[in-house]
Each structure stands twice: as C-alpha cells, then as structure tokens.
Design a protein around this motif. Structure first.
Motif, PDB file in Angstrom:
ATOM      1  N   ARG A   4       0.838  -1.210   0.000  1.00 42.08           N
ATOM      2  CA  ARG A   4       0.000   0.000   0.000  1.00 42.08           C
ATOM      3  C   ARG A   4       0.870   1.257   0.000  1.00 42.08           C
ATOM      4  NH1 ARG A   4      -5.158   1.417   2.356  1.00 42.08           N
ATOM      5  NH2 ARG A   4      -5.118   3.386   3.505  1.00 42.08           N
ATOM      6  N   GLN A  39      -3.338  -7.700  -7.984  1.00 40.04           N
ATOM      7  CA  GLN A  39      -3.066  -7.233  -6.629  1.00 40.04           C
ATOM      8  C   GLN A  39      -2.832  -5.727  -6.607  1.00 40.04           C
ATOM      9  OE1 GLN A  39       0.348  -9.185  -4.959  1.00 40.04           O
ATOM     10  NE2 GLN A  39      -0.149  -8.606  -2.850  1.00 40.04           N
ATOM     11  N   THR A  43      -5.257  -2.956  -4.703  1.00 39.78           N
ATOM     12  CA  THR A  43      -4.721  -2.001  -3.733  1.00 39.78           C
ATOM     13  C   THR A  43      -5.035  -0.573  -4.150  1.00 39.78           C
ATOM     14  OG1 THR A  43      -2.928  -3.566  -3.232  1.00 39.78           O
ATOM     15  CG2 THR A  43      -2.634  -1.293  -2.509  1.00 39.78           C
ATOM     16  N   ARG A  46      -8.537   0.321  -3.159  1.00 35.83           N
ATOM     17  CA  ARG A  46      -8.695   0.625  -1.744  1.00 35.83           C
ATOM     18  C   ARG A  46      -8.107   1.989  -1.406  1.00 35.83           C
ATOM     19  NH1 ARG A  46      -6.790  -5.410   0.292  1.00 35.83           N
ATOM     20  NH2 ARG A  46      -8.723  -6.506  -0.286  1.00 35.83           N
TER      21      ARG A  46
END
Length: 220
Positions: A4, A39, A43, A46
C-alpha cells in the motif's frame, strides 16, 4: 501495508498506471516480493476508496492513470516517520519447525538443523553473488541503490539465521549431556516386614484379697 505505502511512494513521483507501478515496484525491490497486476489494482481501488489516490485520466495508450492526493502524501510521510512495529513479529516457519521438532518421536532435530543450514548458506552465497554482480555493473542509479539495500538486508538476514542455527545445535548438545531424572516411587514394604502393632491392653485393677472369715483385711 508495505505494498500500500510502496505504491504511494511510487505515485509521489508522478501519475502511474497499474502495470507500470508493478514493474517499478519489482525494479526497486529486485523482484524479491513479486506482485501481480490484479493485486496492484485491488490495492489502488482501496487507496482510492480511502481518498489517498485519485484517477487522473488516461495516457495515449488508454491506460488509466492514478495520482497521489494530499491525504496520500500525509499518509506516506507518516509511514516514513513511524518505526516498523517489532512487538508483534510475524510467524516464522523455521522457528516453529524447530520448536515442534524438540522431543518429537522419530525426528532427529540435528538433521533438521543441518539441512536448513546448508540451504541458508547457499541462499546467502547466492545473494552475495548478486550483490557483486550489481556492484560490477558500474555507477548505481536510484533504482539500483534501492535494490542493493534490499539485497543486503537479505544477506544480513541469512547470516543471522546461520548463526542462530549454530546456536541451536550447541544448545541441543548441552541438553543431551543432561541426564533425564525420573523420580522413583518409594517401594512398599511387604506385609511380613511391617512392624507389628502392639495390642491395646486394658489397665489392670488390683482387687483387695478377702480373708476366709469374710472380714475385710486390716489396713496398715
């Protein structure tokens, strides 16, 4: 959380799209922790939901670009300032394996240690060879320096693991020299050897002797 914040750090250099972020992340880390595109986009979704990144149009090839927001920059600065928490370490498979091998039936823990030591030393030699190749390549840029930092962390980590395995073997040798003591139960005495308990004898009461005449005996 490292993925992140790693993506936020890359986006601070300018707008990027998903595949570009994945490639740059792996370049910085030497593909030590490879990412897949799914992936990365998960991320990014989010981060966008949390207001840390925002979509910023598309490039000429039609790739959706993402850019970091002021809130994302604040989050990134906080991440750089905050030490990595070591109070709750992640599970270590090797430590768990050795802990379970102690006293396990049919398992020679020394064989487990020696096998792991060979693998750890081989990995350390491979990392050291990669470091030498990177240094021979000439002047290092920003990405090469980042890769060297990750590589040297892996070298130090394997060195520490090899020393720990040596320590484990020495401790096990010391443990094997300590005889196991099992408390013995006191043998029960056979019935014939037990001391006899004297019977309880009632106290004797002396009765005065009566004379033949029936008169009581004179007292002195």
């Amino acid at each position: 959380m490292s993925i992140r914040h790693g993506l936020l750090a890359l986006l601070e250099r300018g707008p990027r799209y998903g595949s570009q972020l994945r490639a740059e992340f792996e370049t910085r880390t030497g593909a030590t922790w490879p990412l897949n595109v799914g992936q990365v986009y998960t991320t990014l979704g989010r981060l966008e939901r949390d207001g840390l990144v925002a979509m910023n149009g598309a490039d000429e090839a039609g790739h959706t670009l993402y850019t970091i927001t002021p809130a994302g920059r604040a989050e990134l600065r906080s991440w750089f300032r905050t030490p990595v928490d070591r109070s709750n370490p992640p599970r270590d498979e090797l430590a768990i394996k050795l802990a379970m091998a102690v006293g396990a039936p049919g398992v020679d823990i020394r064989d487990v240690i020696q096998s792991q030591r060979r693998h750890t030393i081989q990995a350390m030699q491979d990392y050291t060879r990669l470091k030498g190749q990177a240094l021979e390549a000439g002047p290092a840029g920003r990405d090469e320096v980042a890769w060297l930092l990750v590589l040297e962390q892996l070298i130090f980590q394997t060195e520490a693991e090899a020393r720990w395995l040596d320590h484990c073997e020495v401790r096990l040798i010391r443990l094997s020299l300590i005889p196991e003591t099992v408390p013995e139960a006191e043998p029960e005495s056979p019935p014939s050897a037990r001391p006899a308990v004297p019977p309880t004898v009632p106290p004797t009461v002396q009765t005065p002797v009566q004379p033949a005449s029936g008169r009581p005996a004179p007292r002195h």
